[in-house]
Motif scaffolding. Structure first.
Motif, PDB file in Angstrom:
ATOM      1  N   VAL A 119       0.818  -1.219   0.000  1.00 59.88           N
ATOM      2  CA  VAL A 119       0.000   0.000   0.000  1.00 59.88           C
ATOM      3  C   VAL A 119       0.849   1.266   0.000  1.00 59.88           C
ATOM      4  N   SER A 120       1.900   1.279   0.864  1.00 61.75           N
ATOM      5  CA  SER A 120       2.613   2.548   1.043  1.00 61.75           C
ATOM      6  C   SER A 120       3.353   2.972  -0.219  1.00 61.75           C
ATOM      7  N   THR A 121       3.676   2.015  -1.123  1.00 64.13           N
ATOM      8  CA  THR A 121       4.402   2.410  -2.332  1.00 64.13           C
ATOM      9  C   THR A 121       3.534   2.373  -3.595  1.00 64.13           C
ATOM     10  N   ASP A 122       2.286   1.916  -3.501  1.00 65.45           N
ATOM     11  CA  ASP A 122       1.469   1.741  -4.707  1.00 65.45           C
ATOM     12  C   ASP A 122       0.038   2.274  -4.540  1.00 65.45           C
ATOM     13  N   PRO A 123      -0.128   3.602  -4.576  1.00 60.62           N
ATOM     14  CA  PRO A 123      -1.467   4.172  -4.367  1.00 60.62           C
ATOM     15  C   PRO A 123      -2.476   3.735  -5.437  1.00 60.62           C
ATOM     16  N   GLY A 124      -2.045   3.748  -6.722  1.00 59.15           N
ATOM     17  CA  GLY A 124      -2.975   3.407  -7.805  1.00 59.15           C
ATOM     18  C   GLY A 124      -3.465   1.970  -7.681  1.00 59.15           C
ATOM     19  N   GLY A 125      -2.521   1.031  -7.462  1.00 58.34           N
ATOM     20  CA  GLY A 125      -2.876  -0.374  -7.320  1.00 58.34           C
ATOM     21  C   GLY A 125      -3.754  -0.599  -6.095  1.00 58.34           C
ATOM     22  N   THR A 126      -3.501   0.168  -5.041  1.00 57.14           N
ATOM     23  CA  THR A 126      -4.304   0.030  -3.817  1.00 57.14           C
ATOM     24  C   THR A 126      -5.754   0.425  -4.087  1.00 57.14           C
ATOM     25  N   ARG A 127      -5.933   1.545  -4.818  1.00 56.47           N
ATOM     26  CA  ARG A 127      -7.306   1.998  -5.115  1.00 56.47           C
ATOM     27  C   ARG A 127      -8.043   0.943  -5.946  1.00 56.47           C
ATOM     28  N   ASP A 128      -7.345   0.369  -6.963  1.00 55.04           N
ATOM     29  CA  ASP A 128      -7.975  -0.683  -7.786  1.00 55.04           C
ATOM     30  C   ASP A 128      -8.351  -1.885  -6.928  1.00 55.04           C
ATOM     31  N   LEU A 129      -7.432  -2.253  -6.008  1.00 60.51           N
ATOM     32  CA  LEU A 129      -7.676  -3.418  -5.156  1.00 60.51           C
ATOM     33  C   LEU A 129      -8.879  -3.171  -4.235  1.00 60.51           C
ATOM     34  N   VAL A 130      -8.964  -1.959  -3.669  1.00 64.24           N
ATOM     35  CA  VAL A 130     -10.102  -1.633  -2.792  1.00 64.24           C
ATOM     36  C   VAL A 130     -11.412  -1.816  -3.556  1.00 64.24           C
ATOM     37  N   ALA A 131     -11.464  -1.251  -4.774  1.00 66.71           N
ATOM     38  CA  ALA A 131     -12.701  -1.354  -5.571  1.00 66.71           C
ATOM     39  C   ALA A 131     -13.034  -2.818  -5.860  1.00 66.71           C
ATOM     40  N   ALA A 132     -11.987  -3.612  -6.186  1.00 68.06           N
ATOM     41  CA  ALA A 132     -12.222  -5.028  -6.509  1.00 68.06           C
ATOM     42  C   ALA A 132     -12.728  -5.791  -5.285  1.00 68.06           C
ATOM     43  N   LEU A 133     -12.163  -5.501  -4.104  1.00 70.78           N
ATOM     44  CA  LEU A 133     -12.592  -6.217  -2.891  1.00 70.78           C
ATOM     45  C   LEU A 133     -14.011  -5.803  -2.476  1.00 70.78           C
ATOM     46  N   VAL A 134     -14.350  -4.522  -2.689  1.00 72.87           N
ATOM     47  CA  VAL A 134     -15.730  -4.085  -2.402  1.00 72.87           C
ATOM     48  C   VAL A 134     -16.686  -4.827  -3.338  1.00 72.87           C
ATOM     49  N   ASP A 135     -16.306  -4.931  -4.621  1.00 71.97           N
ATOM     50  CA  ASP A 135     -17.128  -5.684  -5.584  1.00 71.97           C
ATOM     51  C   ASP A 135     -17.335  -7.128  -5.111  1.00 71.97           C
ATOM     52  N   GLU A 136     -16.236  -7.769  -4.649  1.00 69.57           N
ATOM     53  CA  GLU A 136     -16.339  -9.169  -4.199  1.00 69.57           C
ATOM     54  C   GLU A 136     -17.264  -9.296  -2.997  1.00 69.57           C
ATOM     55  N   CYS A 137     -17.148  -8.355  -2.053  1.00 72.70           N
ATOM     56  CA  CYS A 137     -18.017  -8.407  -0.869  1.00 72.70           C
ATOM     57  C   CYS A 137     -19.474  -8.221  -1.278  1.00 72.70           C
ATOM     58  N   LEU A 138     -19.730  -7.259  -2.198  1.00 73.08           N
ATOM     59  CA  LEU A 138     -21.107  -7.024  -2.662  1.00 73.08           C
ATOM     60  C   LEU A 138     -21.656  -8.276  -3.341  1.00 73.08           C
ATOM     61  N   ALA A 139     -20.798  -8.949  -4.125  1.00 66.53           N
ATOM     62  CA  ALA A 139     -21.241 -10.167  -4.821  1.00 66.53           C
ATOM     63  C   ALA A 139     -21.575 -11.267  -3.804  1.00 66.53           C
ATOM     64  N   ASN A 140     -20.749 -11.404  -2.765  1.00 70.38           N
ATOM     65  CA  ASN A 140     -21.018 -12.425  -1.741  1.00 70.38           C
ATOM     66  C   ASN A 140     -22.284 -12.112  -0.945  1.00 70.38           C
ATOM     67  N   TRP A 141     -22.520 -10.832  -0.726  1.00 72.13           N
ATOM     68  CA  TRP A 141     -23.702 -10.383   0.046  1.00 72.13           C
ATOM     69  C   TRP A 141     -24.967 -10.615  -0.781  1.00 72.13           C
ATOM     70  N   GLY A 142     -24.889 -10.240  -2.067  1.00 72.86           N
ATOM     71  CA  GLY A 142     -25.959 -10.542  -3.003  1.00 72.86           C
ATOM     72  C   GLY A 142     -27.198  -9.659  -2.951  1.00 72.86           C
ATOM     73  N   LYS A 143     -27.163  -8.568  -2.159  1.00 72.76           N
ATOM     74  CA  LYS A 143     -28.367  -7.731  -2.080  1.00 72.76           C
ATOM     75  C   LYS A 143     -28.315  -6.516  -3.010  1.00 72.76           C
ATOM     76  N   GLY A 144     -27.181  -6.258  -3.617  1.00 72.78           N
ATOM     77  CA  GLY A 144     -27.112  -5.159  -4.581  1.00 72.78           C
ATOM     78  C   GLY A 144     -26.649  -3.856  -3.967  1.00 72.78           C
ATOM     79  N   VAL A 145     -25.944  -3.072  -4.787  1.00 78.53           N
ATOM     80  CA  VAL A 145     -25.348  -1.824  -4.308  1.00 78.53           C
ATOM     81  C   VAL A 145     -26.416  -0.805  -3.897  1.00 78.53           C
ATOM     82  N   GLU A 146     -27.651  -0.973  -4.420  1.00 79.38           N
ATOM     83  CA  GLU A 146     -28.708  -0.025  -4.041  1.00 79.38           C
ATOM     84  C   GLU A 146     -29.150  -0.200  -2.589  1.00 79.38           C
ATOM     85  N   ARG A 147     -28.689  -1.292  -1.942  1.00 81.94           N
ATOM     86  CA  ARG A 147     -29.005  -1.474  -0.515  1.00 81.94           C
ATOM     87  C   ARG A 147     -27.824  -1.061   0.376  1.00 81.94           C
TER      88      ARG A 147
END
Ligand SMILES: [Zn+2]
Length: 413
Positions: A119-147
């Motif tokens: 993280v401390s040396t790769d801000p761009g990669g960190t931001r991409d990773l955060v978005a990807a992990l949020v996507d994975e959590c939303l997919a596992n939750w299955g209720k949709g981003v509108e909730r």
């Protein structure tokens, strides 16, 4: 770009009555309560309570759970806060890992993802990773981003609440002082709040952990650096410019090793993860019997060895307890918290750290501040900070119902 409410249809408007927020907060903290009990507790008329509750029922946050206990007459209908009506995302950004928790409105983690990352040396990669992990959590939750109510982000840097995009260039030099997490708001269509990681550890402990029901709580996070978060009088205390809680830069040894902050002998140069590994490496020649005498040393290896009764690891933990005690004793004298909770690295060794820490604190702090303070390890463990980040989004929505998805949809048309 995904926007909230696409294809939603039939969206409910947010509650507009002046007491909606207070009543929702009451129902949230009581979990179940009748309309009559609300009227009694708030001094509002039964009709005002009834009309406001109708608005809250329409949001899905509150449901009628059936008849409750009678106090003589007809059995009242009990209202229940619907913990799983919406979800919250908490992101924990450490200097070498990212973790994402998706929780319900009662701090229960329903999806979890974490990865090691520079993280401390790769801000761009960190931001991409955060978005990807949020996507994975939303997919596992299955209720949709509108909730989803919102996203809280914990960063390993002090943060001025008036300028939440600005990070400390000392803590994260490669990030050039910018957090750059507003893209999450565009990407997921929800509010994004950013705060310091130790602050959010304190918030999590206050809501769900060892600081529940306690108004004055200190949380100390031991990682690469050491930070503290302080609940003072029931609210998170951030200081004039968000720099409160930098306990890791209390100078323990003015002649000690140079610190990234420009001072010498700060607590984090003696007890931080890196410092402990260096100290173990320096001492291992004197302890050939230690399991740390061979192979690569890490903080996890030191914890593991300490739990297995290793003499060198035990020595390192006792030494760390002594250094921590100097900083904690000063902090107790200034803030007088009722509970001090140790989280992050080293907290896993529990009593091996707490025993020497408590006795060293008692010998250094004023009797009346030390005697009243309980010193514990975090019951929430390594998930405390991510949980606290999600709690930041929850607290903000309970303070302003306009942040819940139903009201956001109504606002943006
Ligand atoms: Zn320092």
């Amino acid at each position: 770009m995904r926007r909230l409410g696409e294809g939603g249809g039939g969206r409910v408007q947010g509650p507009r009555r002046p007491h909606a927020r207070g009543l929702l907060r009451l129902i949230w903290s009581e979990r179940t309560i009748s309309r009559a009990e609300i009227a009694r507790r708030t001094d509002l008329s039964r009709s005002t309570v009834s009309e406001t509750v109708s608005e809250l029922l329409a949001t899905g946050l509150v449901v009628e759970a059936g008849p409750g206990q009678s106090s003589g007459g007809r059995r009242p209908i009990v209202l229940r806060f619907q913990d799983d009506a919406f979800g919250l995302v908490g992101v924990d950004i450490g200097s070498s890992h990212v973790a994402v928790a998706l929780t319900d409105l009662r701090g229960k983690v329903v999806a979890w993802q974490e990865r090691g990352h520079p993280v401390s040396t790769d801000p761009g990669g960190t931001r991409d990773l955060v978005a990807a992990l949020v996507d994975e959590c939303l997919a596992n939750w299955g209720k949709g981003v509108e909730r989803l109510v919102g996203i809280g982000v914990a960063v390993p840097s002090p943060l001025d609440p008036r300028d939440p995009e600005r990070l400390s260039e000392v803590a994260l030099p490669a990030w050039k002082g910018r957090a750059g997490f507003s893209f999450l708001s565009e990407r997921f269509g929800v509010p994004v709040l950013v705060d310091n990681n130790a602050n959010l550890g304190a918030l999590a402990e206050h809501f769900w952990g060892a600081g529940q029901g306690v108004d004055d709580v200190t949380y100390i996070k031991i990682g690469t650096g050491i930070g503290s978060g302080h609940i003072v009088g029931g609210r998170l205390y951030r200081g004039a410019t968000g720099a409160a809680g930098e306990i890791g830069h209390i100078v323990i040894d003015p002649q000690g090793a140079p610190c990234s902050c420009g001072l010498r002998g700060c607590l984090c140069t003696l007890v931080g993860a890196h410092a402990l590994v260096l100290r173990a490496a320096a001492l291992r020649a004197e302890h050939p019997e230690s399991r740390l005498a061979r192979g690569e040393i890490s903080l996890a290896a030191i914890e593991e060895a300490a739990l297995g009764g290793d003499p060198l690891a035990d020595h390192l933990v006792r030494e760390a307890a002594g250094h921590l005690a100097v900083a904690i004793a000063s902090m107790l004298n200034v803030l007088n918290p009722a509970v001090v909770i140790i989280g992050g690295g080293l907290s896993r060794v529990g009593e091996l750290l707490l025993g020497p820490l408590r006795s060293a604190v008692r010998s250094r702090a004023l009797f009346w501040s030390a005697a009243s303070a309980q010193i514990l390890t975090s019951p929430l463990g390594p998930r405390a900070v991510a949980l606290g980040a999600a709690t930041l989004a929850l607290e903000s929505a309970l303070d302003d119902l306009g942040r819940f998805p139903f009201a956001r949809g109504a606002r943006s048309g």
